[in-house]
Scaffold this active site. Structure first.
Site, PDB file in Angstrom:
ATOM      1  N   HIS A   1       0.845  -1.210   0.000  1.00  0.00           N
ATOM      2  CA  HIS A   1       0.000   0.000   0.000  1.00  0.00           C
ATOM      3  C   HIS A   1       0.876   1.255   0.000  1.00  0.00           C
ATOM      4  O   HIS A   1       0.605   2.225  -0.709  1.00  0.00           O
ATOM      5  CB  HIS A   1      -0.880   0.050   1.257  1.00  0.00           C
ATOM      6  CG  HIS A   1      -1.846  -1.083   1.409  1.00  0.00           C
ATOM      7  ND1 HIS A   1      -1.937  -1.840   2.554  1.00  0.00           N
ATOM      8  CD2 HIS A   1      -2.781  -1.587   0.566  1.00  0.00           C
ATOM      9  CE1 HIS A   1      -2.886  -2.745   2.412  1.00  0.00           C
ATOM     10  NE2 HIS A   1      -3.410  -2.628   1.218  1.00  0.00           N
TER      11      HIS A   1
ATOM     12  N   LYS B   1     -18.225  -6.497   7.079  1.00  0.00           N
ATOM     13  CA  LYS B   1     -16.896  -7.090   6.890  1.00  0.00           C
ATOM     14  C   LYS B   1     -16.094  -6.826   8.168  1.00  0.00           C
ATOM     15  O   LYS B   1     -15.618  -5.716   8.393  1.00  0.00           O
ATOM     16  CB  LYS B   1     -16.222  -6.448   5.670  1.00  0.00           C
ATOM     17  CG  LYS B   1     -15.070  -7.236   5.112  1.00  0.00           C
ATOM     18  CD  LYS B   1     -14.554  -6.598   3.820  1.00  0.00           C
ATOM     19  CE  LYS B   1     -13.150  -7.058   3.493  1.00  0.00           C
ATOM     20  NZ  LYS B   1     -12.543  -6.261   2.428  1.00  0.00           N
TER      21      LYS B   1
ATOM     22  N   ARG C   1      -1.787  -6.531  -8.402  1.00  0.00           N
ATOM     23  CA  ARG C   1      -0.699  -7.493  -8.211  1.00  0.00           C
ATOM     24  C   ARG C   1      -0.743  -8.604  -9.250  1.00  0.00           C
ATOM     25  O   ARG C   1       0.250  -8.919  -9.874  1.00  0.00           O
ATOM     26  CB  ARG C   1      -0.766  -8.109  -6.805  1.00  0.00           C
ATOM     27  CG  ARG C   1      -0.355  -7.177  -5.698  1.00  0.00           C
ATOM     28  CD  ARG C   1      -0.858  -7.645  -4.363  1.00  0.00           C
ATOM     29  NE  ARG C   1      -2.316  -7.545  -4.309  1.00  0.00           N
ATOM     30  CZ  ARG C   1      -3.038  -7.737  -3.224  1.00  0.00           C
ATOM     31  NH1 ARG C   1      -2.452  -8.068  -2.089  1.00  0.00           N
ATOM     32  NH2 ARG C   1      -4.347  -7.620  -3.250  1.00  0.00           N
TER      33      ARG C   1
ATOM     34  N   SER D   1      -2.529  -8.118   3.032  1.00  0.00           N
ATOM     35  CA  SER D   1      -2.874  -7.892   4.434  1.00  0.00           C
ATOM     36  C   SER D   1      -3.310  -9.188   5.120  1.00  0.00           C
ATOM     37  O   SER D   1      -3.045  -9.376   6.310  1.00  0.00           O
ATOM     38  CB  SER D   1      -4.005  -6.864   4.550  1.00  0.00           C
ATOM     39  OG  SER D   1      -3.568  -5.612   4.112  1.00  0.00           O
TER      40      SER D   1
HETATM   41  P1  ADP Z   1      -9.598  -4.170  -0.232  1.00  0.00           P
HETATM   42  O1  ADP Z   1     -10.162  -4.655   1.069  1.00  0.00           O
HETATM   43  O2  ADP Z   1     -10.435  -3.164  -0.953  1.00  0.00           O
HETATM   44  O3  ADP Z   1      -9.026  -5.250  -1.136  1.00  0.00           O
HETATM   45  P2  ADP Z   1      -6.906  -3.648   0.578  1.00  0.00           P
HETATM   46  O4  ADP Z   1      -6.576  -2.862   1.791  1.00  0.00           O
HETATM   47  O5  ADP Z   1      -6.642  -5.111   0.637  1.00  0.00           O
HETATM   48  O6  ADP Z   1      -8.378  -3.301   0.237  1.00  0.00           O
HETATM   49  O7  ADP Z   1      -6.167  -3.044  -0.686  1.00  0.00           O
HETATM   50  C1  ADP Z   1      -6.347  -1.723  -1.106  1.00  0.00           C
HETATM   51  C2  ADP Z   1      -5.688  -1.548  -2.460  1.00  0.00           C
HETATM   52  O8  ADP Z   1      -4.302  -1.807  -2.348  1.00  0.00           O
HETATM   53  C3  ADP Z   1      -6.190  -2.516  -3.545  1.00  0.00           C
HETATM   54  O9  ADP Z   1      -6.213  -1.835  -4.774  1.00  0.00           O
HETATM   55  C4  ADP Z   1      -5.154  -3.582  -3.573  1.00  0.00           C
HETATM   56  O10 ADP Z   1      -5.082  -4.210  -4.846  1.00  0.00           O
HETATM   57  C5  ADP Z   1      -3.909  -2.769  -3.313  1.00  0.00           C
HETATM   58  N1  ADP Z   1      -2.860  -3.594  -2.739  1.00  0.00           N
HETATM   59  C6  ADP Z   1      -2.942  -4.435  -1.698  1.00  0.00           C
HETATM   60  N2  ADP Z   1      -1.770  -5.049  -1.461  1.00  0.00           N
HETATM   61  C7  ADP Z   1      -0.900  -4.580  -2.416  1.00  0.00           C
HETATM   62  C8  ADP Z   1       0.474  -4.847  -2.743  1.00  0.00           C
HETATM   63  N3  ADP Z   1       1.197  -5.738  -2.057  1.00  0.00           N
HETATM   64  N4  ADP Z   1       1.021  -4.184  -3.776  1.00  0.00           N
HETATM   65  C9  ADP Z   1       0.270  -3.301  -4.492  1.00  0.00           C
HETATM   66  N5  ADP Z   1      -1.018  -3.013  -4.249  1.00  0.00           N
HETATM   67  C10 ADP Z   1      -1.603  -3.641  -3.226  1.00  0.00           C
END
Ligand code: ADP
Length: 158
Positions: free
Chosen positions: A18, A42, A91, A129
């Site tokens: 992120h 959620k 990703r 995450s």
């Molecule tokens: P959500 O619950 O909407 O999936 P996340 O917090 O998991 O939210 O992710 C928010 C954004 O960050 C999404 O666009 C996700 O694809 C991106 N993201 C998550 N992990 C990574 C990573 N390791 N590298 C690049 N982008 C990421």
């Protein structure tokens, strides 16, 4: 007109993936709002206040980055904040298929909104995450995946 992007997500917790998406998107926008969707159905692993606090710590030296939470539709949050762009990270092809659907539905709901995707850095591609939560839950070392500034706080949270 200011170019404002909303980066929506759960950030449960923030990872290096992120962090890198926001840093790399900074030259593209005047302001980035990192927005934690507080979704009633959620359940999160880390509480909302902590997730906000950790994002604030990571981006405290970036005046063009703001951290907020919201409930309801992302498109409504964008309109309220005069944002015309949604920022997301990609990703894998699985991400693409999910993001395509969400992005097209958002476009359908508000045709003025554009979703902008940045590809993850090669080294960030395996980070997500949910893996961090699992490692944390079993007492493992999460430091390789978490921005340095918040490793201690997140590792010691229980
Ligand atoms: P959500 O619950 O909407 O999936 P996340 O917090 O998991 O939210 O992710 C928010 C954004 O960050 C999404 O666009 C996700 O694809 C991106 N993201 C998550 N992990 C990574 C990573 N390791 N590298 C690049 N982008 C990421």
């Amino acid at each position: 007109m200011k170019k404002i992007a909303v980066f929506p997500g759960s950030f449960d917790p923030i990872t290096k993936g992120h962090e890198s998406i926001v840093q790399r998107a900074l030259p593209l926008f005047d302001e980035i709002i990192i927005a934690i969707g507080d979704n009633a159905d959620k359940k999160s692993y880390f509480p909302l206040e902590k997730r906000l606090e950790w994002l604030d710590i990571v981006f405290k030296d970036f005046p063009n980055v703001r951290v907020e939470s919201y409930s309801g539709l992302t498109v409504d949050f964008c309109v309220k904040n005069k944002a015309e762009f949604i920022l997301r990270g990609l990703r894998t092809s699985a991400d693409f298929e999910f993001e395509r659907r969400v992005g097209q539905v958002n476009k359908y709901m508000n045709h003025k909104l554009e979703t902008v995707f940045l590809l993850s850095n090669v080294e960030d591609t395996p980070i997500n995450s949910s893996v961090v939560r699992e490692i944390h839950n079993y007492g493992g070392d999460i430091s390789p995946f978490i921005p340095e500034r918040v490793v201690k706080q997140i590792q010691n949270w229980q």
